[in-house]
Design an enzyme around this catalytic site. Structure first.
Site, mmCIF file in Angstrom:
data_model
loop_
_atom_site.group_PDB
_atom_site.id
_atom_site.type_symbol
_atom_site.label_atom_id
_atom_site.label_comp_id
_atom_site.label_asym_id
_atom_site.label_seq_id
_atom_site.Cartn_x
_atom_site.Cartn_y
_atom_site.Cartn_z
ATOM 1 N N SER A 15 0.832 -1.217 0.000
ATOM 2 C CA SER A 15 0.000 0.000 0.000
ATOM 3 C C SER A 15 0.862 1.261 0.000
ATOM 4 O O SER A 15 1.827 1.377 0.755
ATOM 5 C CB SER A 15 -0.911 0.007 1.228
ATOM 6 O OG SER A 15 -1.588 1.244 1.310
ATOM 7 N N SER A 17 -0.626 4.114 0.679
ATOM 8 C CA SER A 17 -1.359 5.056 1.541
ATOM 9 C C SER A 17 -0.479 5.633 2.656
ATOM 10 O O SER A 17 -0.527 6.843 2.896
ATOM 11 C CB SER A 17 -2.590 4.379 2.141
ATOM 12 O OG SER A 17 -3.523 4.118 1.132
ATOM 13 N N THR A 62 -8.778 -1.389 3.632
ATOM 14 C CA THR A 62 -8.687 -1.895 2.277
ATOM 15 C C THR A 62 -9.096 -3.371 2.285
ATOM 16 O O THR A 62 -9.523 -3.899 3.307
ATOM 17 C CB THR A 62 -7.267 -1.617 1.709
ATOM 18 O OG1 THR A 62 -7.237 -2.006 0.354
ATOM 19 C CG2 THR A 62 -6.182 -2.323 2.478
ATOM 20 N N LYS A 66 -13.546 -4.205 3.893
ATOM 21 C CA LYS A 66 -14.395 -3.017 3.720
ATOM 22 C C LYS A 66 -15.837 -3.237 4.178
ATOM 23 O O LYS A 66 -16.525 -2.296 4.553
ATOM 24 C CB LYS A 66 -14.382 -2.552 2.256
ATOM 25 C CG LYS A 66 -13.047 -1.944 1.837
ATOM 26 C CD LYS A 66 -13.127 -1.363 0.438
ATOM 27 C CE LYS A 66 -11.775 -0.808 0.034
ATOM 28 N NZ LYS A 66 -11.807 -0.087 -1.232
ATOM 29 N N ASP A 102 -14.346 6.125 -2.006
ATOM 30 C CA ASP A 102 -13.910 5.556 -3.296
ATOM 31 C C ASP A 102 -14.696 6.135 -4.473
ATOM 32 O O ASP A 102 -14.117 6.517 -5.487
ATOM 33 C CB ASP A 102 -14.080 4.028 -3.297
ATOM 34 C CG ASP A 102 -13.026 3.327 -2.449
ATOM 35 O OD1 ASP A 102 -11.913 3.863 -2.304
ATOM 36 O OD2 ASP A 102 -13.329 2.221 -1.948
ATOM 37 N N ASN A 151 -21.747 -6.545 -18.477
ATOM 38 C CA ASN A 151 -20.963 -7.479 -17.654
ATOM 39 C C ASN A 151 -20.949 -8.849 -18.306
ATOM 40 O O ASN A 151 -21.873 -9.202 -19.041
ATOM 41 C CB ASN A 151 -21.614 -7.582 -16.262
ATOM 42 C CG ASN A 151 -20.750 -8.321 -15.267
ATOM 43 O OD1 ASN A 151 -19.534 -8.129 -15.244
ATOM 44 N ND2 ASN A 151 -21.355 -9.189 -14.471
ATOM 45 N N THR A 153 -21.452 -11.658 -16.902
ATOM 46 C CA THR A 153 -22.701 -12.287 -16.464
ATOM 47 C C THR A 153 -23.803 -11.232 -16.524
ATOM 48 O O THR A 153 -23.868 -10.335 -15.671
ATOM 49 C CB THR A 153 -22.548 -12.823 -15.019
ATOM 50 O OG1 THR A 153 -21.351 -13.597 -14.945
ATOM 51 C CG2 THR A 153 -23.737 -13.656 -14.602
ATOM 52 N N TYR A 217 -4.597 0.589 -11.430
ATOM 53 C CA TYR A 217 -3.425 1.466 -11.594
ATOM 54 C C TYR A 217 -2.121 0.679 -11.608
ATOM 55 O O TYR A 217 -1.061 1.248 -11.852
ATOM 56 C CB TYR A 217 -3.387 2.560 -10.516
ATOM 57 C CG TYR A 217 -3.272 2.050 -9.105
ATOM 58 C CD1 TYR A 217 -4.403 1.750 -8.367
ATOM 59 C CD2 TYR A 217 -2.027 1.861 -8.512
ATOM 60 C CE1 TYR A 217 -4.309 1.269 -7.077
ATOM 61 C CE2 TYR A 217 -1.921 1.387 -7.217
ATOM 62 C CZ TYR A 217 -3.059 1.096 -6.506
ATOM 63 O OH TYR A 217 -2.966 0.618 -5.237
ATOM 64 N N GLY A 236 -6.256 4.030 -12.771
ATOM 65 C CA GLY A 236 -6.921 4.233 -11.478
ATOM 66 C C GLY A 236 -6.114 5.013 -10.457
ATOM 67 O O GLY A 236 -6.565 5.165 -9.318
HETATM 68 P P1 ATR Z 1 -14.731 -6.179 -7.240
HETATM 69 O O1 ATR Z 1 -15.201 -5.960 -5.826
HETATM 70 O O2 ATR Z 1 -13.257 -5.934 -7.432
HETATM 71 O O3 ATR Z 1 -15.552 -5.445 -8.229
HETATM 72 P P2 ATR Z 1 -16.165 -8.617 -7.700
HETATM 73 O O4 ATR Z 1 -17.262 -8.093 -6.871
HETATM 74 O O5 ATR Z 1 -15.756 -10.033 -7.568
HETATM 75 O O6 ATR Z 1 -14.850 -7.756 -7.492
HETATM 76 O O7 ATR Z 1 -16.538 -8.320 -9.244
HETATM 77 C C1 ATR Z 1 -15.718 -8.692 -10.248
HETATM 78 C C2 ATR Z 1 -16.242 -8.144 -11.574
HETATM 79 O O8 ATR Z 1 -15.251 -8.448 -12.561
HETATM 80 C C3 ATR Z 1 -17.527 -8.777 -12.045
HETATM 81 O O9 ATR Z 1 -18.230 -7.861 -12.851
HETATM 82 C C4 ATR Z 1 -16.996 -9.953 -12.869
HETATM 83 O O10 ATR Z 1 -17.888 -10.446 -13.849
HETATM 84 P P3 ATR Z 1 -18.937 -11.619 -13.469
HETATM 85 O O11 ATR Z 1 -20.074 -10.975 -12.754
HETATM 86 O O12 ATR Z 1 -19.311 -12.199 -14.790
HETATM 87 O O13 ATR Z 1 -18.180 -12.610 -12.601
HETATM 88 C C5 ATR Z 1 -15.828 -9.303 -13.541
HETATM 89 N N1 ATR Z 1 -14.824 -10.270 -13.986
HETATM 90 C C6 ATR Z 1 -13.929 -10.930 -13.214
HETATM 91 N N2 ATR Z 1 -13.154 -11.729 -13.968
HETATM 92 C C7 ATR Z 1 -13.558 -11.566 -15.269
HETATM 93 C C8 ATR Z 1 -13.162 -12.092 -16.533
HETATM 94 N N3 ATR Z 1 -12.147 -12.969 -16.616
HETATM 95 N N4 ATR Z 1 -13.798 -11.675 -17.639
HETATM 96 C C9 ATR Z 1 -14.802 -10.762 -17.556
HETATM 97 N N5 ATR Z 1 -15.240 -10.238 -16.397
HETATM 98 C C10 ATR Z 1 -14.631 -10.615 -15.263
#
Ligand code: ATR
Length: 273
Positions: A15, A17, A62, A66, A102, A151, A153, A217, A236
């Site tokens: 970090s 920070s 962090t 959180k 954030d 996204n 998903t 970042y 970032g």
């Molecule tokens: P964070 O708190 O860092 O946002 P998270 O809540 O686990 O972490 O969310 C991760 C995000 O990155 C989600 O939008 C995830 O997509 P899914 O909802 O489909 O899982 C996305 N993500 C992570 N790995 C990915 C990959 N290899 N390709 C595309 N999207 C990805």
């Protein structure tokens, strides 16, 4: 009495920070120390209670704590209530208050780099996890209403869009309609692995004036930002700096020297894109 601030998380050895806060405190001649505490999951309850028992004046939180910190706090500011996550805690006369800087930190960094930003800017947000939710809550609260979430998903994007009164779109449709967006914000973890060329979305069809932001970042320039070519863009680091500045202001009532914070980050090897 000398004040003490901290950052807690696991890991925190990387970090920056402590460095950026300590330099900013010193520059304003505020008699305070800012120290990192790396806390394992097994020790989190004792550590949270311990920080309060010690009467520490404020701390940043962090990953991965959180959300876990919330039950230990006496009050949540609106920013933390909306995000249901806390990155900044301040000791007050009535107890420990949780904030989340954030999202507002992201918007401040966007204002710094994206000169054409207005409340009418059409946003495409890639990703629908915690990072996306954090910035979206702040964007909505500040009046940005033209937002589409996409996204991997789709159902997760749809749920978040419904919660926040935004649009949602599957990745293919978003990609085919990229020219409709003025600002694209990459919030997923895709790109954290510097050796990977994977992209969360292809950027073919991007308008030359569309601003491209990646919350990552480190690495300095993700494959996604590279794919944005000569478009206006940011990584970032600005979000990191401004979330710190906003936390600093919550604790001290003073706005820190932003250039000094950037310089300190640069000295640690972190640079804007
Ligand atoms: P964070 O708190 O860092 O946002 P998270 O809540 O686990 O972490 O969310 C991760 C995000 O990155 C989600 O939008 C995830 O997509 P899914 O909802 O489909 O899982 C996305 N993500 C992570 N790995 C990915 C990959 N290899 N390709 C595309 N999207 C990805």
């Amino acid at each position: 009495m000398k004040k003490t601030y901290a950052v807690i998380g696991y890991p925190v050895s990387h970090s920056i920070s402590p460095a950026i806060h300590q330099q900013a405190l010193n520059a304003l001649e505020i008699d305070a120390s800012y120290v990192p505490f790396e806390i394992t999951c097994a020790n989190q309850a004792a550590a949270f209670s311990g920080l309060k028992a010690l009467g520490i004046d404020g701390f940043n939180i962090t990953a991965p704590y959180k959300e876990a910190i919330i039950p230990y706090l006496d009050e949540l500011a609106d920013s933390a209530k909306l995000a249901q996550a806390v990155n900044t805690v301040k000791k007050t006369d009535t107890g420990y208050v949780g904030y989340n800087t954030d999202g507002d930190g992201f918007i401040a960094s966007l204002k710094e780099d994206f000169k054409a930003l207005t409340l009418e800017t059409r946003f495409l947000i890639i990703g629908a996890g915690g990072a996306a939710k954090g910035i979206l809550e702040a964007m909505k609260a500040q009046g940005y209403n033209n937002i589409t979430i996409t996204n991997r998903t789709l159902a997760t994007a749809e749920n978040l869009a419904e919660l926040l009164n935004c649009q949602s779109m599957d990745l293919e449709t978003a990609q085919a309609n990229l020219a409709d967006f003025d600002c694209i914000v990459q919030t997923t973890s895709v790109g954290m692995d510097a050796s990977s060329e994977a992209l969360p979305i292809e950027l073919t069809g991007l308008r030359a004036d569309t601003f491209v932001s990646d919350l990552i970042y480190n690495p300095q320039e993700t494959a996604f930002l590279k794919a944005a070519g000569s478009n206006p863009k940011q990584n970032g680091l600005g979000m990191l700096i401004y979330q710190a500045a906003l936390a600093f202001e919550i604790w001290t009532g003073k706005w820190p020297d932003i250039d000094l914070m950037y310089n300190t980050a640069n000295e640690k090897g972190f640079k804007k894109c």
